[in-house]
Design an enzyme around this catalytic site. Structure first.
Site, PDB file in Angstrom:
ATOM      1  N   LYS A 125       2.896   2.156   2.525  1.00 32.00           N
ATOM      2  CA  LYS A 125       2.935   2.580   3.856  1.00 32.00           C
ATOM      3  C   LYS A 125       3.854   2.015   4.667  1.00 32.00           C
ATOM      4  O   LYS A 125       4.162   0.785   4.524  1.00 32.00           O
ATOM      5  CB  LYS A 125       1.431   2.246   4.646  1.00 32.00           C
ATOM      6  CG  LYS A 125       0.325   3.212   4.055  1.00 32.00           C
ATOM      7  CD  LYS A 125      -0.815   2.592   4.550  1.00 32.00           C
ATOM      8  CE  LYS A 125      -1.095   3.351   5.960  1.00 32.00           C
ATOM      9  NZ  LYS A 125      -2.607   3.136   6.261  1.00 32.00           N
ATOM     10  N   LYS A 175       0.855  -1.134   0.139  1.00 35.48           N
ATOM     11  CA  LYS A 175      -0.052  -0.064   0.100  1.00 35.48           C
ATOM     12  C   LYS A 175       0.885   1.238  -0.093  1.00 35.48           C
ATOM     13  O   LYS A 175       0.314   2.326   0.040  1.00 35.48           O
ATOM     14  CB  LYS A 175      -0.970   0.140   1.132  1.00 35.48           C
ATOM     15  CG  LYS A 175      -2.097  -1.072   1.446  1.00 35.48           C
ATOM     16  CD  LYS A 175      -2.991  -0.740   2.074  1.00 35.48           C
ATOM     17  CE  LYS A 175      -2.418  -0.996   3.717  1.00 35.48           C
ATOM     18  NZ  LYS A 175      -3.338  -1.098   4.904  1.00 35.48           N
TER      19      LYS A 175
END
Length: 152
Positions: free
Chosen positions: A47, A45
């Site tokens: 992140k 993602k």
């Protein structure tokens, strides 16, 4: 018949917004399952968590509002989790409004308001600002010491 609720998230830097969201989620039913994004899934993602997955899962397991914690490894597992866990309500923070409406054929989908003025993103930004300020102070101190050393 007991109502089973499920939610998903990273839950990094556990804060009062997380507590309040979990409290609201738990009030929707009788059993709350929290699926925590693994470090590997967060990387997909884009992140990076401050707290490793195992510790985030343990923190959530210790929370009185949470009945079960599962790893979230990919976007597609939500449909399988809902069926396997016999979920009645899929709930997320309202920053995800509309994003999971395709799950309405399996269960009720609810988007809850977030706690104002607190988020992991804002905490990380604050920590970055503090770090930048500290680096500036250290550079200034080094420059001052170099100037004093040069004048000796």
């Amino acid at each position: 018949m007991p109502k089973r609720v499920i939610t998903y998230g990273t839950f990094d830097l556990f804060h009062i917004g997380h507590v309040r969201l979990l409290q609201r989620l738990a009030s929707l039913g009788d059993h709350l399952t929290v699926c925590v994004s693994t470090d590997e899934f967060n990387a997909v993602k884009g992140k990076k968590s401050v707290i490793p997955y195992e510790q985030r899962a343990e923190i959530l397991s210790a929370c009185r509002y949470v009945d079960a914690v599962l790893p979230e490894s990919d976007w597609a597992q939500k449909r399988t989790d809902i069926v396997e866990q016999k979920i009645d309500i899929f709930a997320m923070g309202n920053d995800w409004s509309g994003k999971f409406d395709d799950l309405k054929d399996l269960c009720e989908v609810v988007y809850l308001p977030r706690t104002d003025d607190v988020s992991t993103t804002s905490l990380k930004a604050y920590m970055d600002a503090l770090r930048t300020e500290q680096i500036g102070e250290i550079k200034h101190l080094i420059e001052t010491l170099n100037n004093k050393a040069a004048s000796l």
